[in-house]
Scaffold this active site. Sequence first.
Site, PDB file in Angstrom:
ATOM      1  N   TYR A  92      -7.303 -10.510   3.944  1.00 43.82           N
ATOM      2  CA  TYR A  92      -7.825  -9.365   3.202  1.00 43.82           C
ATOM      3  C   TYR A  92      -9.344  -9.268   3.360  1.00 43.82           C
ATOM      4  CZ  TYR A  92      -8.363  -6.048  -0.656  1.00 43.82           C
ATOM      5  OH  TYR A  92      -8.659  -4.942  -1.422  1.00 43.82           O
ATOM      6  N   LYS A  96     -11.480  -6.182   5.122  1.00 36.55           N
ATOM      7  CA  LYS A  96     -12.467  -5.400   4.387  1.00 36.55           C
ATOM      8  C   LYS A  96     -13.873  -5.576   4.959  1.00 36.55           C
ATOM      9  CE  LYS A  96      -9.532  -3.443   1.710  1.00 36.55           C
ATOM     10  NZ  LYS A  96      -9.351  -1.978   1.692  1.00 36.55           N
TER      11      LYS A  96
END
Length: 183
Positions: A92, A96
């Site tokens: 994740y 990002k």
Amino acid sequence: MADPQACQDMVKTVLDTFGRIDILVNNAGITRDGLTLQMKEEDFDAVLDTNLKGAFCCCKAVYRPMMRQRSGRIINMSSIVGLRGNPGQANYCASKAGLIGLTKSLAKELAARKVTVNAWPPLIDTDMTAVLSEQAKEAMLATIPMAKLGQPEDVAHAVAFFASDEAAYITGQVLCVDGGMAV
């Protein structure tokens, strides 16, 4: 979201219906948390495909139409962990952080055509954060000077600003709508 043809079809539908596309908000995101040592490659790929490749495919689909019309706003939803990292979220965090890099690169590519590209790493009270353990929530709240999660309205206001004429000279920026967490 990671299917380039689906993104092209979506943009074509918008162009056929409205004749132009002015704003793209890349907000799709998933998590498949786990320690890196135990993380399955499929989980790593799924998160990067949705969170980063999906945004890339949508940006690529609006690139030419926005360049031709010499205007447009691309707004990418990143995450504070893209700036800070987070245990158990290597996939994740990478997606990002990559989205922030994509934002800055596209901002430089599209600026001459009056297309702005911005991002921000919000930590917002959503279904995704609702599933976090109380311990994880308390740990996050301890790092936020305002001692509360942001609300969807906080994001809506930032999106409206980035999409407006008032933000026409702002591009390539990461706006931290985070209650001071990035400080």
